[in-house]
Design an enzyme around this catalytic site. Structure first.
Site, PDB file in Angstrom:
ATOM      1  N   PHE A 104      19.350  29.033  16.274  1.00 28.92           N
ATOM      2  CA  PHE A 104      19.400  27.697  15.676  1.00 28.92           C
ATOM      3  C   PHE A 104      19.284  26.634  16.759  1.00 28.92           C
ATOM      4  O   PHE A 104      20.003  26.661  17.756  1.00 28.92           O
ATOM      5  CB  PHE A 104      20.703  27.513  14.885  1.00 28.92           C
ATOM      6  CG  PHE A 104      20.689  26.272  14.051  1.00 28.92           C
ATOM      7  CD1 PHE A 104      19.965  26.227  12.867  1.00 28.92           C
ATOM      8  CD2 PHE A 104      21.376  25.139  14.445  1.00 28.92           C
ATOM      9  CE1 PHE A 104      19.929  25.070  12.090  1.00 28.92           C
ATOM     10  CE2 PHE A 104      21.347  23.978  13.678  1.00 28.92           C
ATOM     11  CZ  PHE A 104      20.618  23.948  12.499  1.00 28.92           C
ATOM     12  N   ASP A 108      17.695  18.858  12.758  1.00 26.09           N
ATOM     13  CA  ASP A 108      19.048  18.388  12.478  1.00 26.09           C
ATOM     14  C   ASP A 108      20.044  19.499  12.245  1.00 26.09           C
ATOM     15  O   ASP A 108      19.677  20.656  11.968  1.00 26.09           O
ATOM     16  CB  ASP A 108      19.028  17.503  11.227  1.00 26.09           C
ATOM     17  CG  ASP A 108      18.821  18.335   9.966  1.00 26.09           C
ATOM     18  OD1 ASP A 108      17.794  19.041   9.877  1.00 26.09           O
ATOM     19  OD2 ASP A 108      19.696  18.298   9.079  1.00 26.09           O
ATOM     20  N   LYS A 154       9.404  30.468  14.876  1.00 21.80           N
ATOM     21  CA  LYS A 154      10.267  31.633  15.138  1.00 21.80           C
ATOM     22  C   LYS A 154       9.599  32.870  14.535  1.00 21.80           C
ATOM     23  O   LYS A 154       9.922  33.241  13.399  1.00 21.80           O
ATOM     24  CB  LYS A 154      11.640  31.446  14.471  1.00 21.80           C
ATOM     25  CG  LYS A 154      12.452  30.250  14.941  1.00 21.80           C
ATOM     26  CD  LYS A 154      13.801  30.219  14.202  1.00 21.80           C
ATOM     27  CE  LYS A 154      14.583  28.968  14.472  1.00 21.80           C
ATOM     28  NZ  LYS A 154      15.784  28.844  13.607  1.00 21.80           N
ATOM     29  N   ARG A 205      18.993  14.489  15.034  1.00 23.93           N
ATOM     30  CA  ARG A 205      17.536  14.299  15.031  1.00 23.93           C
ATOM     31  C   ARG A 205      17.086  13.356  16.146  1.00 23.93           C
ATOM     32  O   ARG A 205      15.953  13.403  16.591  1.00 23.93           O
ATOM     33  CB  ARG A 205      17.072  13.685  13.700  1.00 23.93           C
ATOM     34  CG  ARG A 205      17.266  14.577  12.488  1.00 23.93           C
ATOM     35  CD  ARG A 205      16.480  13.996  11.303  1.00 23.93           C
ATOM     36  NE  ARG A 205      16.927  14.503  10.017  1.00 23.93           N
ATOM     37  CZ  ARG A 205      16.529  15.651   9.467  1.00 23.93           C
ATOM     38  NH1 ARG A 205      15.686  16.432  10.112  1.00 23.93           N
ATOM     39  NH2 ARG A 205      16.975  16.021   8.287  1.00 23.93           N
ATOM     40  N   GLY A 242      12.127  16.218   9.187  1.00 25.41           N
ATOM     41  CA  GLY A 242      12.193  16.733  10.554  1.00 25.41           C
ATOM     42  C   GLY A 242      10.980  16.495  11.430  1.00 25.41           C
ATOM     43  O   GLY A 242      11.096  16.402  12.645  1.00 25.41           O
ATOM     44  N   ASP A 267      10.502  28.790  10.218  1.00 28.75           N
ATOM     45  CA  ASP A 267      11.582  29.764  10.401  1.00 28.75           C
ATOM     46  C   ASP A 267      11.249  30.999   9.553  1.00 28.75           C
ATOM     47  O   ASP A 267      10.512  31.874  10.003  1.00 28.75           O
ATOM     48  CB  ASP A 267      12.891  29.071   9.998  1.00 28.75           C
ATOM     49  CG  ASP A 267      14.129  29.898  10.226  1.00 28.75           C
ATOM     50  OD1 ASP A 267      14.123  30.753  11.121  1.00 28.75           O
ATOM     51  OD2 ASP A 267      15.131  29.686   9.519  1.00 28.75           O
ATOM     52  N   GLU A 290       4.487  20.144  10.806  1.00 34.67           N
ATOM     53  CA  GLU A 290       5.864  20.597  10.549  1.00 34.67           C
ATOM     54  C   GLU A 290       6.672  20.601  11.835  1.00 34.67           C
ATOM     55  O   GLU A 290       6.115  20.727  12.924  1.00 34.67           O
ATOM     56  CB  GLU A 290       5.828  22.023   9.977  1.00 34.67           C
ATOM     57  CG  GLU A 290       6.037  22.104   8.476  1.00 34.67           C
ATOM     58  CD  GLU A 290       7.472  21.801   8.052  1.00 34.67           C
ATOM     59  OE1 GLU A 290       8.218  21.116   8.781  1.00 34.67           O
ATOM     60  OE2 GLU A 290       7.846  22.250   6.956  1.00 34.67           O
ATOM     61  N   ASP A 291       7.985  20.478  11.691  1.00 30.98           N
ATOM     62  CA  ASP A 291       8.840  20.580  12.874  1.00 30.98           C
ATOM     63  C   ASP A 291       9.027  22.036  13.280  1.00 30.98           C
ATOM     64  O   ASP A 291       8.906  22.385  14.450  1.00 30.98           O
ATOM     65  CB  ASP A 291      10.203  19.901  12.631  1.00 30.98           C
ATOM     66  CG  ASP A 291      10.905  20.365  11.356  1.00 30.98           C
ATOM     67  OD1 ASP A 291      10.332  21.163  10.587  1.00 30.98           O
ATOM     68  OD2 ASP A 291      12.042  19.922  11.122  1.00 30.98           O
TER      69      ASP A 291
HETATM   70  P1  IMP Z   1      11.621  27.956   6.586  1.00 34.77           P
HETATM   71  O1  IMP Z   1      12.706  28.968   6.704  1.00 34.77           O
HETATM   72  O2  IMP Z   1      10.419  28.340   7.440  1.00 34.77           O
HETATM   73  O3  IMP Z   1      11.232  27.725   5.159  1.00 34.77           O
HETATM   74  O4  IMP Z   1      12.178  26.611   7.185  1.00 34.77           O
HETATM   75  C1  IMP Z   1      12.849  25.706   6.356  1.00 34.77           C
HETATM   76  C2  IMP Z   1      13.413  24.536   7.087  1.00 34.77           C
HETATM   77  O5  IMP Z   1      14.625  24.942   7.696  1.00 34.77           O
HETATM   78  C3  IMP Z   1      12.632  23.899   8.219  1.00 34.77           C
HETATM   79  O6  IMP Z   1      11.640  22.994   7.812  1.00 34.77           O
HETATM   80  C4  IMP Z   1      13.748  23.159   8.929  1.00 34.77           C
HETATM   81  O7  IMP Z   1      14.010  21.927   8.300  1.00 34.77           O
HETATM   82  C5  IMP Z   1      14.915  24.087   8.743  1.00 34.77           C
HETATM   83  N1  IMP Z   1      15.169  24.899   9.958  1.00 34.77           N
HETATM   84  C6  IMP Z   1      14.769  26.153  10.239  1.00 34.77           C
HETATM   85  N2  IMP Z   1      15.208  26.568  11.435  1.00 34.77           N
HETATM   86  C7  IMP Z   1      15.896  25.508  11.944  1.00 34.77           C
HETATM   87  C8  IMP Z   1      16.617  25.311  13.194  1.00 34.77           C
HETATM   88  O8  IMP Z   1      16.686  26.174  14.085  1.00 34.77           O
HETATM   89  N3  IMP Z   1      17.195  24.083  13.333  1.00 34.77           N
HETATM   90  C9  IMP Z   1      17.148  23.102  12.393  1.00 34.77           C
HETATM   91  N4  IMP Z   1      16.493  23.256  11.219  1.00 34.77           N
HETATM   92  C10 IMP Z   1      15.878  24.455  11.008  1.00 34.77           C
HETATM   93 MG    MG Z   2      12.032  20.550   7.860  1.00 33.74          MG
END
Ligand code: IMP
Ligand code: MG
Length: 181
Positions: free
Chosen positions: A156, A163, A135, A169, A49, A107, A103-104
């Site tokens: 989301f 993606d 977030k 993407r 991402g 979450d 990082e993109d």
């Molecule tokens: P985490 O919950 O911080 O571990 O995020 C895990 C991964 O979930 C991120 O690196 C993204 O690839 C994906 N992700 C989280 N939120 C979104 C979103 O709103 N759109 C698309 N991918 C997301």
């Molecule tokens: Mg990611």
């Protein structure tokens, strides 16, 4: 920018324009340039991402920086809950380096929490986190990124690297899932 886009029967509406994204990345680049002047930072782009963000950010930072790419592999660990993620492809020695993870999105924070823990075990001189999107309301881990493009609500989003099932993407702008009517 399109007025809406559809993927998998979900409708997404405009949220952050490419112009806003580029302007913000320019600002982050200036900030990182000031913080890392003469420090030869190593950017670590977390695939998939983060590649558009890392590509732009890297070129906005005016230092003798380098860039490396990793992926995170999820697998069922010995722990009964949650996913464990293993770093794939980090061939660079980061010991004593000034590392900036790119990082993109953050979450729940599980991914970046695990990643920074693993990277710190390799003894970098410094470890910072740059994320295009954050977030804060979704956090389940104590994570405090150093460079944040945009704080966003717990919704989301897609585009600019983010993606939905591998798609979207390539959208230049960022779109948010439309609320049910
Ligand atoms: P985490 O919950 O911080 O571990 O995020 C895990 C991964 O979930 C991120 O690196 C993204 O690839 C994906 N992700 C989280 N939120 C979104 C979103 O709103 N759109 C698309 N991918 C997301
Ligand atoms: Mg990611």
């Amino acid at each position: 920018m399109k007025s809406e886009v559809k993927y998998n029967d979900f409708t997404f509406v405009p949220y952050i324009t490419n112009q806003q994204i580029k302007a913000r990345i320019h600002q982050l680049g200036q900030q990182i340039t000031a913080d890392f002047r003469d420090k030869n930072p190593l950017f670590i782009c977390v695939l998939n991402g983060a590649f558009p963000f890392a590509s732009d950010l890297f070129r906005e930072v005016d230092t003798d920086g380098e860039i490396a790419f990793i992926r995170l592999k999820s697998y069922s660990g010995t722990q009964s809950t949650g996913q464990v993620k293993e770093i794939v492809g980090l061939t660079d020695d980061i010991e004593g380096r000034n590392v900036i993870v790119v990082e993109d999105i953050i979450d729940t924070g599980h991914t970046i929490h695990r990643l920074t823990k693993d990277l710190l075990a390799r003894n970098p001189a410094d470890l910072k986190v740059a994320t295009l999107l954050f977030k804060p309301e979704a956090l389940e881990r104590p994570v405090d990124p150093d460079y944040v493009g945009f704080n966003i609500p717990k919704k989301f989003i897609i585009g600019f690297g983010l993606d939905i099932d591998g798609k979207a993407r390539n959208l230049n702008d960022i779109y948010m899932l439309k609320d049910e009517e």
